[in-house]
Design a protein around this motif. Structure first.
Motif, PDB file in Angstrom:
ATOM      1  N   ALA A  56      84.401  72.965  77.469  1.00 55.21           N
ATOM      2  CA  ALA A  56      83.060  73.848  77.548  1.00 55.21           C
ATOM      3  C   ALA A  56      82.446  73.781  76.315  1.00 55.21           C
ATOM      4  CB  ALA A  56      83.864  75.205  77.906  1.00 55.21           C
ATOM      5  N   ILE A  57      83.286  73.859  75.080  1.00 48.52           N
ATOM      6  CA  ILE A  57      82.628  74.098  73.798  1.00 48.52           C
ATOM      7  C   ILE A  57      81.642  72.587  73.729  1.00 48.52           C
ATOM      8  CG2 ILE A  57      82.760  73.768  71.362  1.00 48.52           C
ATOM      9  CD1 ILE A  57      85.243  75.858  71.706  1.00 48.52           C
ATOM     10  N   LEU A  58      82.267  71.486  73.975  1.00 52.18           N
ATOM     11  CA  LEU A  58      81.624  70.207  73.731  1.00 52.18           C
ATOM     12  C   LEU A  58      80.311  70.040  74.797  1.00 52.18           C
ATOM     13  CD1 LEU A  58      84.540  67.793  73.672  1.00 52.18           C
ATOM     14  CD2 LEU A  58      83.057  68.483  71.829  1.00 52.18           C
ATOM     15  N   ILE A  59      80.478  70.469  75.813  1.00 54.14           N
ATOM     16  CA  ILE A  59      79.059  70.603  76.675  1.00 54.14           C
ATOM     17  C   ILE A  59      78.189  71.337  76.245  1.00 54.14           C
ATOM     18  CG2 ILE A  59      78.382  71.425  79.025  1.00 54.14           C
ATOM     19  CD1 ILE A  59      81.082  70.418  80.287  1.00 54.14           C
ATOM     20  N   LYS A  60      78.554  72.498  75.733  1.00 58.60           N
ATOM     21  CA  LYS A  60      77.341  73.455  75.141  1.00 58.60           C
ATOM     22  C   LYS A  60      76.790  73.273  73.873  1.00 58.60           C
ATOM     23  CE  LYS A  60      76.646  77.139  77.641  1.00 58.60           C
ATOM     24  NZ  LYS A  60      75.174  77.300  78.140  1.00 58.60           N
ATOM     25  N   ILE A  61      77.676  72.083  72.961  1.00 65.77           N
ATOM     26  CA  ILE A  61      77.076  71.734  71.738  1.00 65.77           C
ATOM     27  C   ILE A  61      75.998  70.637  72.162  1.00 65.77           C
ATOM     28  CG2 ILE A  61      77.721  70.069  69.642  1.00 65.77           C
ATOM     29  CD1 ILE A  61      80.135  71.560  69.537  1.00 65.77           C
ATOM     30  N   GLU A  62      76.283  69.737  73.113  1.00 64.07           N
ATOM     31  CA  GLU A  62      75.298  68.692  73.485  1.00 64.07           C
ATOM     32  C   GLU A  62      74.185  69.225  74.174  1.00 64.07           C
ATOM     33  OE1 GLU A  62      75.157  64.240  75.842  1.00 64.07           O
ATOM     34  OE2 GLU A  62      76.922  65.360  75.563  1.00 64.07           O
TER      35      GLU A  62
END
Length: 227
Positions: A56-62
């Motif tokens: 979830a964090i990686l998706i939001k960062i990108e």
């Protein structure tokens, strides 16, 4: 050669259509299957919760503006519609862009697959390759929309193109994984997928389900067929 061998092993006749009575006859198996789905999905959701948070964090960062989860209407048992959940692996306007890519479809039949799909994000490529994008479907399993093992739930636009023969795969609850996924996945065409799904429906047992789950785990570790 692999696809040809699979086609030769699968015995399904368009002249013989399955009925709901046939596929629902083994009540003890169906009750056991549902119990395993509930226990398996609950355990999976608890154990995998740290991975859920990281993805979830990686998706939001990108892509900070896009949602974490992708919801899509799919067709389940007896052609009942439901919302299926996945981690978002594509750009936010992926559905709008699809109409411009339909002519580049790399599989025949009523489904769309494209190996170098330009809509897929960087994190999306990784979670698709490892099938991590499918993990939120454990919630669908817990709800009863899906099972751990069964035919993959199709899109509405795909079902519109189904023949009576193809619609047989909608006689049972769809699954997170199935015989198609462990027999070639994206390397197989639509007709081969349907034949494998019908073979599963005709031959399914508790031990057959466990075998498919075990093979799925091995494929997630080292699959080259997912895209």
């Amino acid at each position: 050669m692999k696809a040809v061998a699979i086609e030769q092993r699968v015995v399904s006749s368009a002249d013989h259509l399955l009925t709901a009575e046939q596929v629902n006859a083994n009540l003890s198996y169906l009750r056991m299957k549902r119990s395993i789905d509930i226990i398996g999905s609950l355990i999976g959701l608890m154990i995998l919760s740290p991975i859920f948070l990281l993805i979830a964090i990686l998706i939001k960062i990108e892509d900070p503006k896009g949602p974490i989860f992708f919801k899509q209407v799919r067709v389940g048992k007896d052609e009942t519609e439901f919302q299926m959940y996945k981690f978002r692996s594509m750009v936010s306007d992926a559905e709008e862009r699809l109409k411009d890519l339909l002519t580049l479809n790399e599989v025949s039949g009523a489904m769309f697959k494209m190996k170098e799909d330009p809509r897929i994000t960087r994190i999306g490529k990784f979670i698709r390759k490892t099938s991590i994008d499918e993990l939120p479907q454990l919630w669908n399993v817990l709800k009863g929309d899906m099972s751990l093992v069964g035919p993959r739930p199709p899109l509405l636009r795909e079902v519109v193109e189904y023949s009576s023969y193809d619609r047989q795969r909608l006689l049972i609850i769809p699954g997170c994984t199935g015989l198609w996924q462990v027999s070639g996945r994206s390397n197989l065409n639509f007709d081969q997928m349907v034949k494998l799904d019908l073979k599963y429906i005709e031959d399914r047992t508790f031990w057959f389900d466990l075998k498919i789950i075990f093979k799925t785990v091995l494929m997630i570790i080292g699959s080259k067929d997912a895209y």
